[in-house]
Scaffold this active site. Sequence first.
Site, PDB file in Angstrom:
ATOM      1  N   ASN A 125       0.933   0.458  -4.866  1.00  7.71           N
ATOM      2  CA  ASN A 125       0.764   0.748  -6.293  1.00  7.71           C
ATOM      3  C   ASN A 125       1.965   1.508  -6.853  1.00  7.71           C
ATOM      4  O   ASN A 125       1.824   2.483  -7.580  1.00  7.71           O
ATOM      5  CB  ASN A 125      -0.521   1.550  -6.523  1.00  7.71           C
ATOM      6  CG  ASN A 125      -1.741   0.802  -6.044  1.00  7.71           C
ATOM      7  OD1 ASN A 125      -1.918  -0.381  -6.341  1.00  7.71           O
ATOM      8  ND2 ASN A 125      -2.587   1.472  -5.277  1.00  7.71           N
ATOM      9  N   ARG A 130      10.847   3.926  -8.165  1.00 10.93           N
ATOM     10  CA  ARG A 130      10.113   5.121  -7.745  1.00 10.93           C
ATOM     11  C   ARG A 130       9.981   5.179  -6.225  1.00 10.93           C
ATOM     12  O   ARG A 130      10.058   6.263  -5.629  1.00 10.93           O
ATOM     13  CB  ARG A 130       8.739   5.152  -8.387  1.00 10.93           C
ATOM     14  CG  ARG A 130       8.049   6.523  -8.211  1.00 10.93           C
ATOM     15  CD  ARG A 130       6.636   6.531  -8.751  1.00 10.93           C
ATOM     16  NE  ARG A 130       6.594   6.091 -10.128  1.00 10.93           N
ATOM     17  CZ  ARG A 130       5.726   5.207 -10.604  1.00 10.93           C
ATOM     18  NH1 ARG A 130       4.835   4.639  -9.805  1.00 10.93           N
ATOM     19  NH2 ARG A 130       5.746   4.878 -11.876  1.00 10.93           N
ATOM     20  N   ARG A 175      -0.842   9.186  -1.717  1.00 12.98           N
ATOM     21  CA  ARG A 175      -0.321   8.646  -0.464  1.00 12.98           C
ATOM     22  C   ARG A 175       0.042   9.748   0.532  1.00 12.98           C
ATOM     23  O   ARG A 175       0.118   9.499   1.731  1.00 12.98           O
ATOM     24  CB  ARG A 175       0.913   7.780  -0.734  1.00 12.98           C
ATOM     25  CG  ARG A 175       0.709   6.698  -1.785  1.00 12.98           C
ATOM     26  CD  ARG A 175       2.032   6.109  -2.250  1.00 12.98           C
ATOM     27  NE  ARG A 175       1.897   5.307  -3.458  1.00 12.98           N
ATOM     28  CZ  ARG A 175       1.921   5.785  -4.684  1.00 12.98           C
ATOM     29  NH1 ARG A 175       2.070   7.093  -4.890  1.00 12.98           N
ATOM     30  NH2 ARG A 175       1.789   4.979  -5.724  1.00 12.98           N
ATOM     31  N   LYS A 217      -1.884  -6.023   2.647  1.00 17.68           N
ATOM     32  CA  LYS A 217      -0.531  -6.270   2.148  1.00 17.68           C
ATOM     33  C   LYS A 217       0.489  -5.408   2.874  1.00 17.68           C
ATOM     34  O   LYS A 217       1.534  -5.899   3.338  1.00 17.68           O
ATOM     35  CB  LYS A 217      -0.474  -6.014   0.642  1.00 17.68           C
ATOM     36  CG  LYS A 217       0.904  -6.206   0.019  1.00 17.68           C
ATOM     37  CD  LYS A 217       1.521  -4.884  -0.331  1.00 17.68           C
ATOM     38  CE  LYS A 217       2.868  -5.042  -1.019  1.00 17.68           C
ATOM     39  NZ  LYS A 217       3.460  -3.752  -1.413  1.00 17.68           N
ATOM     40  N   PRO A 234       2.915 -11.326   3.111  1.00 20.18           N
ATOM     41  CA  PRO A 234       2.399 -10.270   2.231  1.00 20.18           C
ATOM     42  C   PRO A 234       2.167 -10.787   0.818  1.00 20.18           C
ATOM     43  O   PRO A 234       2.983 -11.540   0.279  1.00 20.18           O
ATOM     44  CB  PRO A 234       3.520  -9.214   2.243  1.00 20.18           C
ATOM     45  CG  PRO A 234       4.365  -9.553   3.443  1.00 20.18           C
ATOM     46  CD  PRO A 234       4.256 -11.021   3.635  1.00 20.18           C
ATOM     47  N   ASP A 236       1.630  -9.430  -2.927  1.00 19.01           N
ATOM     48  CA  ASP A 236       1.587  -8.392  -3.956  1.00 19.01           C
ATOM     49  C   ASP A 236       1.350  -9.076  -5.303  1.00 19.01           C
ATOM     50  O   ASP A 236       1.009 -10.255  -5.360  1.00 19.01           O
ATOM     51  CB  ASP A 236       2.869  -7.558  -3.940  1.00 19.01           C
ATOM     52  CG  ASP A 236       4.097  -8.374  -4.356  1.00 19.01           C
ATOM     53  OD1 ASP A 236       3.985  -9.613  -4.533  1.00 19.01           O
ATOM     54  OD2 ASP A 236       5.172  -7.781  -4.503  1.00 19.01           O
TER      55      ASP A 236
END
Length: 285
Positions: A125, A130, A175, A217, A234, A236
């Site tokens: 997310n 970032r 996280r 993922k 994966p 996303d």
Amino acid sequence: MSAAVLRVSHFDLDKIAASGQCFRWEKLYTRKYRIPAGDACAYVTQMGDTLTVDDQNVLTSSVEFWANYFAVYDDYAGMWREINRYAAEDGPEAYLTRAARASDGVVILNQPIWETIVSFMVSQNNNIPRIRRNIQAICAECGTLHTSIYDYWYGFPTPDALACADLSNAGLGYREPYIKDLAAAVAAGRFDLNFLQTADYETARAYLKSVRGIGDKVANCICLFALGHKAAFPVDTWIRRAVDREFGGEFPAARYAGYAGLIQQFMFYYEKNGDVPAVRKAEST
């Protein structure tokens, strides 16, 4: 410190840097990057099918380390022969043909396992700018500082260092406890990185998904980018959008056995960066 020359095939530093699999590369100028990996670092320049790798930490890396990292020994010529078997001008295969041609030069790196696990836990997310800032902050907080004749870099922190670190300024949000818990488990031997590196794809994915904070993922990203399991695919938001639009909601991964993960990278790059061969051609004339 030493420099080495590596021959590559279907390899493009710029495209790999934009492919969403590595977050600590820094472009210094045209076709030259500073590339940390674990506690090692190299300054890498590409001219055609030749990489010049200026290794900055011979204690933890070598020519073989970087050759493996850049997937020099993987048979990309063979994979491209397989990909070209399915080239088409219409239907779903036409989309993959466009994606593959635009993405020629993207390879699957063989990245250090611990760095890859943490990096893709950070990626959940999140967006790439970032993610890069988060990982830079983690390394600056508890990685080892190294210097070279050019500048400096931080190594990726060990599980022990990460488990004990104050990461409150790293911007990890929810996280952070997941990452610190896993670091403590690895440091204490409760999560075995050696077992993970010897397991088959399905076993490795299940083992990773047993960790709080790692879903399907992220587990597939780790399997693909650190463990060499090119069957990993994966999904996303970029890939889900493409699969829904081009394949009716289900990608036929079995058709591309042995290199579905590479196809996934082509799709990801193409969705984010568009059709670039015409630009490359214009730049070279």
